[in-house]
Structure formats: structure tokens, C-alpha cells
Design an enzyme around this catalytic site. Sequence first.
Site, PDB file in Angstrom:
ATOM      1  N   ARG A 182      10.503   7.690   2.972  1.00 22.25           N
ATOM      2  CA  ARG A 182      10.513   9.146   3.086  1.00 22.25           C
ATOM      3  C   ARG A 182      11.292   9.609   4.313  1.00 22.25           C
ATOM      4  NH1 ARG A 182       4.291  10.575   2.510  1.00 22.25           N
ATOM      5  NH2 ARG A 182       5.091  12.672   2.953  1.00 22.25           N
ATOM      6  N   ARG A 237       0.831  -1.200   0.000  1.00 23.97           N
ATOM      7  CA  ARG A 237       0.000   0.000   0.000  1.00 23.97           C
ATOM      8  C   ARG A 237       0.871   1.257   0.000  1.00 23.97           C
ATOM      9  NH1 ARG A 237      -4.026  -1.236   4.938  1.00 23.97           N
ATOM     10  NH2 ARG A 237      -2.007  -1.773   5.853  1.00 23.97           N
ATOM     11  N   ASP A 267       0.964   5.675   0.213  1.00 23.65           N
ATOM     12  CA  ASP A 267       0.166   6.755   0.770  1.00 23.65           C
ATOM     13  C   ASP A 267       0.024   7.895  -0.225  1.00 23.65           C
ATOM     14  OD1 ASP A 267       2.938   6.639   1.606  1.00 23.65           O
ATOM     15  OD2 ASP A 267       2.633   8.534   2.622  1.00 23.65           O
TER      16      ASP A 267
END
Length: 276
Positions: free
Chosen positions: A206, A59, A61
Site C-alpha cells: 500500500r 497475514r 490487514d
Amino acid sequence: MSGFTSGVQRYAAIVEYNGACFHGWQKQKHHNEPTIQAALEAAISKVANHPVEIACAGRTDAGVHATRQVIHFDSHAVRTEYSWLMGVNTNLPDGIALQWVSPIDAEFHARFKARARRYRYLINNSPTKQALQHDQLTWWRYPLDAQRMHDAAQALIGEHDFSAFRAKDCQAKSPVKTMHHIQVKRWGNVIMLELESSAFLYHMVRNIVGVLLPIGEGHKPVEWMAEVLATRDRRQAGVTAPGEGLYFVGVDYPEQFDIPCKPYGPVLLEPVLSLV
């Protein structure tokens, strides 16, 4: 190829999407923001003429893109591969498209059969912000030393507790993951971080970039990456880098499934990536 005794067939598909167009992967029960999962399930269900649920390899974001996301779904509808591909794409919104679809063995699972996932993070390291592809590369105005960033990133190779790079909302059962590969390279103004791990925590890539940026600027030593990793404390790391430069680019599955999902793209870098 084995299927289901009920006449239901499992299908695998490769999906490409521009994450800037959607509010993340996961469909939401009480919000109206568009998501990739919701768009795919609606399009596939329309072609199948019955409700369809999908599972994905990893998944992503909000703002994060994919060139080789892998999904699977089950259907008793009889459709050719071409009909699935063209029918679903006709019913998908701009910014998302199937690249490949095929029947697959019933034991295949897009998430649980994946042995590793690969991401690429692109930085436009230029004094001025780009107008084109503004939502597909992260802009960083201060000069970065890609070699320093690469050297620092090597501290992450192997099995580690990645809690220092884990967002507080992460739902993973364990912060321990195995980093198989990580490198930083530069082509002109574009810097690319490439990572392959057994799995990734929420915001892990990130947050790693957030540590590499001050190292690349020279404000932190190369050793800072190893020091942050050892703390297992998110508060000791850097900022969370923007999502627009991040791409889900490949999945490693057992060869028996024969899914064409080797690392690829994004298209803007593929001419140079094919040479390395």
C-alpha cells in the site's frame, strides 16, 4: 506421506476471503471485531471436535482480500478431504471459504516454507466511483499513466532495504526483502499492480502504491521511486493507499508439497489475466 507419531495429521488448505468483512487476519485477545483467523479456527475446531490453531502464509490487514491464502493445521480427527472442505465451509461466515484442503507432510509450514508471496492491487481509474465492488477496488479519479507507474516500479526489483515503505507498527525482524517481480498493467479503467517478493513488510504494498499514484498522475518524476527507496525513510514516501484494492493471490512453495496455489484472481480480472 509422513505424519506425527501421536497420530496427529497435518493439513494444508487454500482460503479465499473478502477482507472488507473482517478486521484483518490476526485474532485479537481483547476485541470483539471479527477476524479471519478466529473464524477459521472456530470452524475447523468444530469439524475436528477439538481446539485447532492455524498458521498462514502471510497475514493481511483490515480490508485486504485473498484468493490463494495458504494455511496449515494439525488434527487427530479422522475426516476425508471432502468432509473437511464442506464441513468447515458450512461453519464459516459469509466472505470466507476454503477452496482446497489435503493431508500434507509434517514438515510443511505455511509461513516458513514459503519462498515468495504474490499480491495484486486493483485501481478503478475512472472519473466516477463504482457502486458495485466498491470494497474490492480502490477508486482513483485522476487520470493515471500505467506505463510511467510500471517504469518507476522497476527500481524495486532485487534485494533492497524497504524501510521507506514500512509502517511504524511493522514487527518484521529485517526490512531487507527481495522483490522478484513487479509490473503495472491497464485493462480499460482497471489498473493492476502485481508484485512478488520473498516477503512483505507491514503496509509495504500500500505504501508502494502511495508513491506510484503521484508518478502516474505526472506530479512526480519516474525517478522518484528510486529516490524514495534510497532514503530508507518512511516520511519521504507518499500516502498509504487504501486496503480495499489489495489481494493476496499466491505463494511459491517447494514442488515437493504440491500445493495448487499459483497466482490466481481476483475473479473479475481472471478472464484477461489468463491471456497474459
